[in-house]
Motif scaffolding. Structure first.
Motif, mmCIF file in Angstrom:
data_model
loop_
_atom_site.group_PDB
_atom_site.id
_atom_site.type_symbol
_atom_site.label_atom_id
_atom_site.label_comp_id
_atom_site.label_asym_id
_atom_site.label_seq_id
_atom_site.Cartn_x
_atom_site.Cartn_y
_atom_site.Cartn_z
ATOM 1 N N ALA A 30 0.829 -1.207 0.000
ATOM 2 C CA ALA A 30 0.000 0.000 0.000
ATOM 3 C C ALA A 30 0.865 1.260 0.000
ATOM 4 C CB ALA A 30 -0.934 -0.007 1.209
ATOM 5 N N GLU A 31 1.939 1.239 0.775
ATOM 6 C CA GLU A 31 2.862 2.387 0.821
ATOM 7 C C GLU A 31 3.489 2.617 -0.544
ATOM 8 O OE1 GLU A 31 7.103 3.669 2.955
ATOM 9 O OE2 GLU A 31 6.000 1.919 3.700
ATOM 10 N N TYR A 32 3.847 1.544 -1.215
ATOM 11 C CA TYR A 32 4.458 1.625 -2.549
ATOM 12 C C TYR A 32 3.503 2.297 -3.532
ATOM 13 C CZ TYR A 32 6.536 -0.055 -6.953
ATOM 14 O OH TYR A 32 7.078 -0.152 -8.213
ATOM 15 N N GLN A 33 2.255 1.835 -3.573
ATOM 16 C CA GLN A 33 1.272 2.403 -4.501
ATOM 17 C C GLN A 33 0.977 3.862 -4.190
ATOM 18 O OE1 GLN A 33 0.175 1.170 -7.273
ATOM 19 N NE2 GLN A 33 1.170 -0.811 -7.024
ATOM 20 N N LYS A 34 0.900 4.188 -2.926
ATOM 21 C CA LYS A 34 0.631 5.576 -2.542
ATOM 22 C C LYS A 34 1.774 6.486 -2.962
ATOM 23 C CE LYS A 34 -0.570 8.475 1.437
ATOM 24 N NZ LYS A 34 -0.806 8.513 2.904
ATOM 25 N N ALA A 35 3.016 5.992 -2.828
ATOM 26 C CA ALA A 35 4.181 6.802 -3.168
ATOM 27 C C ALA A 35 4.269 7.076 -4.667
ATOM 28 C CB ALA A 35 5.460 6.116 -2.694
ATOM 29 N N LEU A 36 3.725 6.178 -5.489
ATOM 30 C CA LEU A 36 3.768 6.381 -6.938
ATOM 31 C C LEU A 36 2.964 7.599 -7.372
ATOM 32 C CD1 LEU A 36 3.501 2.808 -8.496
ATOM 33 C CD2 LEU A 36 5.419 4.395 -8.676
ATOM 34 N N VAL A 49 10.375 3.161 -0.543
ATOM 35 C CA VAL A 49 10.196 1.887 0.157
ATOM 36 C C VAL A 49 10.876 0.749 -0.597
ATOM 37 C CG1 VAL A 49 7.949 1.418 -0.957
ATOM 38 C CG2 VAL A 49 8.515 0.324 1.219
ATOM 39 N N ILE A 50 10.913 0.813 -1.938
ATOM 40 C CA ILE A 50 11.549 -0.274 -2.687
ATOM 41 C C ILE A 50 13.053 -0.240 -2.499
ATOM 42 C CG2 ILE A 50 11.909 0.853 -4.929
ATOM 43 C CD1 ILE A 50 10.517 -2.684 -4.402
ATOM 44 N N GLU A 51 13.629 0.952 -2.395
ATOM 45 C CA GLU A 51 15.067 1.058 -2.153
ATOM 46 C C GLU A 51 15.404 0.542 -0.757
ATOM 47 O OE1 GLU A 51 17.132 1.744 -4.533
ATOM 48 O OE2 GLU A 51 15.470 2.134 -5.921
ATOM 49 N N ARG A 52 14.536 0.823 0.185
ATOM 50 C CA ARG A 52 14.746 0.325 1.548
ATOM 51 C C ARG A 52 14.699 -1.205 1.584
ATOM 52 N NH1 ARG A 52 10.536 2.604 4.018
ATOM 53 N NH2 ARG A 52 9.281 0.725 4.306
ATOM 54 N N THR A 94 4.609 -7.327 -7.223
ATOM 55 C CA THR A 94 5.035 -5.951 -7.509
ATOM 56 C C THR A 94 6.268 -5.569 -6.710
ATOM 57 O OG1 THR A 94 2.757 -5.301 -7.973
ATOM 58 C CG2 THR A 94 4.309 -3.531 -7.504
ATOM 59 N N ILE A 95 6.386 -6.098 -5.496
ATOM 60 C CA ILE A 95 7.424 -5.658 -4.570
ATOM 61 C C ILE A 95 8.584 -6.646 -4.463
ATOM 62 C CG2 ILE A 95 7.922 -5.092 -2.158
ATOM 63 C CD1 ILE A 95 6.194 -2.992 -3.189
ATOM 64 N N ALA A 96 8.288 -7.892 -4.119
ATOM 65 C CA ALA A 96 9.338 -8.837 -3.726
ATOM 66 C C ALA A 96 10.364 -9.126 -4.820
ATOM 67 C CB ALA A 96 8.711 -10.135 -3.218
#
Length: 421
Positions: A30-36, A49-52, A94-96
């Motif tokens: 959810a954080e990833y999508q919001k940041a986009l 968040v993806i860099e983290r 999307t993330i992993a």
């Protein structure tokens, strides 16, 4: 899923990866999508968040797991072992995979460079890809021809002085929209007079080369899949040095077959993880909702949905693991039938499971409150991507006929020999 036939190291990686995906990647979606954000901003943003999570994956030793053990740059795992790990990453597609530097199209592109790249190409492109500093795209599909038959590709790669000039129009080029996309592995024709499968070549085109234009992002059933996207791209008199040619002129099919075999099975591996997550959501849903005076799970048709989903999923998993095992033992070229069978069966099985899960969520299943609709869009696309079902079923049948004819010929030869004796 019960994990079998894994080395102690692979088992530990599986346990660590499972915890990472469940406890860190899925909660970050959810954080990833919001940041986009929205609009054009989605193509300029790399969520922090993806860099983290990338840094976290490195710390846990979950980085670059995909390259098989025959490559010096790889993690030392077999394809079979990676299949089990890749499924776990598929639970948060999307993330992993990106967090572990195991996402398409980069994995296939890195394998091309590891397998066929020159020392110069590896230094310039493979090293930063392995380090996660850049992203890449694979430019093959074209809008003006049926690209399921890659001999139709009409982009031209023509010799010009000390290099080549590329002209053509591509679309559905995954990764092209990412702000870190630095290179296109591009397929085109260098010699239209050569034999059918010797006309094509593969060349490395820097994303910032003059004449490269990302025309527009395309949507998949309404999803833009930002920031990497699936884009239309034009190459207008793009000059690249001759050293950017991979392997040699006319060897494009050799390169893409080496790329697409493992790539197809990687998609299947991740798909199994998506199906497992869908089943969990479905089972949780039917136990917490009531219709007509009883829990949804108490209706016979729902129990049938759950049972059939589990049986189908386990069968599909066996196909994937067999294909991965065959790649380990005889190579991707000699595992064509097993790869093709998995490529056809898995998306269809996962689509059916997703459809049942969506049905159990009702209206909620087609929105963005669950990942089910997005998963479905990806799976429906996978029935076309990397070769449509029809191409693979044709190949399976041809291989089966060839195999049976060879057995029959051997049997007849043996019988004739016995008769002479």
């Amino acid at each position: 899923m019960s994990v079998v036939q894994l080395s102690p190291r692979a088992q530990k990686l599986h346990d660590d990866l499972t915890a990472f995906v469940e406890d860190e990647c899925i909660p970050a979606e959810a954080e990833y999508q919001k940041a986009l954000g929205e609009g054009t901003q989605r193509w300029k943003t790399v969520p922090q968040v993806i860099e983290r999570l990338k840094a976290r994956a490195r710390t846990l030793g979950l980085w670059n797991l995909f390259l098989p053990k025959e490559y010096a740059e790889g993690s030392g795992l077999s394809n079979y072992e990676y299949a089990v790990l890749c499924e776990v990453m598929g639970r948060s597609p999307t993330i992993a995979p990106e967090a572990c530097n195991c996402s398409a199209p980069d994995t296939g592109n890195m394998e091309v460079l590891a397998k066929y790249g020159s020392p110069t190409q590896k230094q310039r492109w493979l090293k930063p890809l392995l380090d996660g500093k850049i992203r890449s795209a694979f430019a093959m599909t074209e809008p003006d021809v049926a690209s399921s038959d890659a001999t139709n590709i009409c982009t031209r790669i023509e010799r010009s002085g000390s290099g080549y000039v590329v002209n053509g129009r591509k679309w559905w080029i995954s990764g092209a929209g990412h702000p870190k996309c630095a290179v296109f592995i591009t397929m085109g024709k260098t010699d239209t007079t050569a034999k059918k499968h010797a006309q094509q070549s593969i060349v490395l085109v820097p994303a910032d080369a003059r004449g490269v234009t990302v025309v527009r992002p395309l949507t998949v059933f309404g999803y833009d899949d930002a920031p990497h996207g699936h884009c239309e791209v034009t190459f207008d008199n793009v000059w690249v040095p001759a050293e950017n040619l991979i392997l040699g002129e006319g060897r494009g099919f050799e390169v893409i077959q080496g790329r697409l075999g493992p790539g197809r099975i990687h998609h299947c591996m991740r798909s199994l993880g998506m199906a497992e997550r869908a089943m969990e959501l479905m089972i949780e849903r039917v136990q917490n909702r009531t219709t007509f005076g009883r829990k949804i799970a108490e209706h016979g048709v729902v129990l049938d949905y759950i049972a059939k989903s589990r049986m189908d999923l386990e069968s599909a998993r066996m196909l994937v693991l067999r294909a991965a095992d065959m790649i380990d033992k005889v190579g991707a070229k000699n595992a064509q039938k097993e790869i093709a069978m998995a490529k056809v069966v898995v998306p269809n099985v996962v689509l059916a499971i997703l459809d049942r899960a969506i049905q159990m969520f009702g209206a909620g299943g087609v929105g963005s409150d669950t990942p089910l609709a997005e998963f479905w869009a990806g799976m429906r696309t996978l029935r076309i991507a990397d070769g449509p079902d029809e191409v693979h079923t044709r190949q399976i049948a041809q291989l089966e006929i060839r195999h049976q004819n060879a057995r029959l010929a051997a049997r007849n030869k043996s019988a004739a020999r016995s008769a002479r004796l």
